[in-house]
Design a protein around this motif. Structure first.
Motif, short mmCIF file in Angstrom:
data_model
loop_
_atom_site.label_atom_id
_atom_site.label_comp_id
_atom_site.label_asym_id
_atom_site.label_seq_id
_atom_site.Cartn_x
_atom_site.Cartn_y
_atom_site.Cartn_z
N GLY A 95 0.79 -1.22 0.00
CA GLY A 95 0.00 0.00 0.00
C GLY A 95 0.83 1.28 0.00
N THR A 96 2.11 1.17 0.31
CA THR A 96 2.97 2.36 0.31
C THR A 96 3.67 2.57 -1.04
OG1 THR A 96 4.93 1.22 1.17
CG2 THR A 96 3.38 2.16 2.80
N LEU A 97 3.50 1.61 -1.94
CA LEU A 97 4.11 1.76 -3.27
C LEU A 97 3.42 2.88 -4.02
CD1 LEU A 97 4.44 -1.99 -4.29
CD2 LEU A 97 6.26 -0.45 -3.53
N ILE A 98 4.19 3.69 -4.70
CA ILE A 98 3.66 4.84 -5.43
C ILE A 98 3.57 4.49 -6.91
CG2 ILE A 98 4.00 7.27 -6.00
CD1 ILE A 98 5.72 7.41 -3.39
N PRO A 99 2.36 4.59 -7.49
CA PRO A 99 2.20 4.28 -8.91
C PRO A 99 3.10 5.16 -9.77
CG PRO A 99 0.06 4.64 -7.87
CD PRO A 99 1.11 5.02 -6.87
N ASN A 100 3.69 4.54 -10.78
CA ASN A 100 4.55 5.22 -11.75
C ASN A 100 5.81 5.80 -11.12
OD1 ASN A 100 2.58 4.54 -13.73
ND2 ASN A 100 1.38 6.27 -13.00
N VAL A 101 6.07 5.42 -9.88
CA VAL A 101 7.34 5.71 -9.21
C VAL A 101 8.03 4.38 -8.90
CG1 VAL A 101 8.44 6.63 -7.12
CG2 VAL A 101 6.60 7.91 -8.25
N HIS A 102 7.27 3.44 -8.29
CA HIS A 102 7.81 2.12 -7.95
C HIS A 102 7.38 1.04 -8.95
CE1 HIS A 102 7.76 4.07 -3.84
NE2 HIS A 102 9.03 3.81 -4.06
N TYR A 103 6.33 1.29 -9.68
CA TYR A 103 5.81 0.35 -10.67
C TYR A 103 4.97 1.13 -11.68
CZ TYR A 103 1.29 0.69 -8.25
OH TYR A 103 0.13 1.16 -7.69
N ILE A 104 4.71 0.52 -12.83
CA ILE A 104 3.82 1.14 -13.81
C ILE A 104 2.41 0.70 -13.48
CG2 ILE A 104 3.14 1.24 -16.24
CD1 ILE A 104 6.10 0.70 -16.94
N GLU A 105 1.56 1.67 -13.20
CA GLU A 105 0.18 1.33 -12.87
C GLU A 105 -0.66 1.23 -14.14
OE1 GLU A 105 -3.38 2.51 -9.79
OE2 GLU A 105 -2.04 4.11 -10.45
N ILE A 106 -1.44 0.15 -14.19
CA ILE A 106 -2.40 -0.04 -15.27
C ILE A 106 -3.79 -0.20 -14.66
CG2 ILE A 106 -0.75 -1.02 -16.90
CD1 ILE A 106 -1.80 -3.82 -16.10
N LYS A 107 -4.82 -0.06 -15.47
CA LYS A 107 -6.19 -0.24 -14.99
C LYS A 107 -6.42 -1.69 -14.60
CE LYS A 107 -8.08 3.52 -17.75
NZ LYS A 107 -8.97 3.89 -18.87
N ALA A 108 -7.34 -1.90 -13.68
CA ALA A 108 -7.63 -3.25 -13.19
C ALA A 108 -8.11 -4.19 -14.29
CB ALA A 108 -8.65 -3.18 -12.06
N ASP A 109 -8.70 -3.64 -15.34
CA ASP A 109 -9.17 -4.49 -16.45
C ASP A 109 -8.13 -4.61 -17.56
OD1 ASP A 109 -9.25 -2.02 -17.73
OD2 ASP A 109 -11.41 -2.09 -18.13
N TYR A 110 -6.94 -4.07 -17.36
CA TYR A 110 -5.81 -4.14 -18.30
C TYR A 110 -6.07 -3.41 -19.62
CZ TYR A 110 -4.57 -7.76 -14.99
OH TYR A 110 -4.30 -8.43 -13.85
N SER A 111 -7.13 -2.62 -19.69
CA SER A 111 -7.50 -1.98 -20.95
C SER A 111 -6.47 -0.96 -21.44
CB SER A 111 -8.88 -1.31 -20.82
OG SER A 111 -8.85 -0.30 -19.82
N ASP A 112 -5.63 -0.46 -20.55
CA ASP A 112 -4.61 0.51 -20.96
C ASP A 112 -3.20 -0.07 -20.97
OD1 ASP A 112 -4.38 0.28 -18.20
OD2 ASP A 112 -4.03 2.40 -17.88
N LEU A 113 -3.09 -1.37 -20.90
CA LEU A 113 -1.78 -2.02 -20.82
C LEU A 113 -0.89 -1.64 -22.01
CD1 LEU A 113 0.28 -4.00 -19.61
CD2 LEU A 113 -0.93 -5.83 -20.81
N GLU A 114 -1.39 -1.81 -23.21
CA GLU A 114 -0.59 -1.51 -24.39
C GLU A 114 -0.18 -0.03 -24.43
OE1 GLU A 114 -0.62 -2.10 -29.24
OE2 GLU A 114 -2.39 -2.66 -28.09
N GLU A 115 -1.12 0.84 -24.11
CA GLU A 115 -0.83 2.28 -24.09
C GLU A 115 0.26 2.62 -23.08
OE1 GLU A 115 -3.02 6.16 -22.20
OE2 GLU A 115 -4.29 4.66 -23.15
N ARG A 116 0.16 2.06 -21.88
CA ARG A 116 1.13 2.34 -20.83
C ARG A 116 2.52 1.81 -21.21
NH1 ARG A 116 0.97 5.99 -18.14
NH2 ARG A 116 1.64 5.12 -16.17
N LEU A 117 2.59 0.60 -21.76
CA LEU A 117 3.88 0.04 -22.17
C LEU A 117 4.49 0.87 -23.30
CD1 LEU A 117 3.29 -3.81 -22.04
CD2 LEU A 117 4.34 -2.33 -20.32
N ASN A 118 3.67 1.25 -24.27
CA ASN A 118 4.18 2.07 -25.37
C ASN A 118 4.74 3.39 -24.87
OD1 ASN A 118 3.74 0.23 -27.43
ND2 ASN A 118 1.67 0.95 -27.81
#
Length: 116
Positions: free
Chosen positions: A46-69
């Motif tokens: 819970g202390t991990l910061i999105p896009n600082v410690h990991y790449i955050e994606i939507k729970a349904d993975y719908s933005d996975l390709e966009e985020r990786l690109n």
């Protein structure tokens, strides 16, 4: 695990519990990619910061390709996430501190259960 570490991005997927691969991904030169964690362990997900410690994606993975690109096009930002994730992991690699925490947890347990 060895095969996964050949890749820049590795998915960390929760099931009925935490994503067990998250710890080694964050200790590596790969970037963890995952939705916001919903489970909490000693690793304090819970202390991990999105896009600082990991790449955050939507729970349904719908933005996975966009985020990786995005991070493929911005490798310096992906490298910074690796650096920050590695730094987060270092605090768990101090054996003296881990031993002290274990003693403190046991002490609190005995205090709360009146078994001290």
């Amino acid at each position: 695990m060895t095969e996964h570490l050949k890749y820049k991005f590795v998915l960390a997927i929760e099931g009925h519990d935490v994503a067990t691969n998250l710890k080694w991904i964050m200790s590596s030169n790969s970037v963890a990619v995952m939705p916001k964690p919903t489970y909490e362990t000693w690793y304090m997900e819970g202390t991990l910061i999105p896009n600082v410690h990991y790449i955050e994606i939507k729970a349904d993975y719908s933005d996975l390709e966009e985020r990786l690109n995005y991070y493929i096009a911005h490798p310096e930002e992906a490298e910074e996430i690796v650096k920050q994730a590695n730094g987060y992991c270092r605090k768990f690699q101090d054996q003296e501190k881990e031993d002290l925490i274990a003693v403190m947890v046991l002490s609190k347990y005995f205090e709360v259960t009146n078994n001290a």
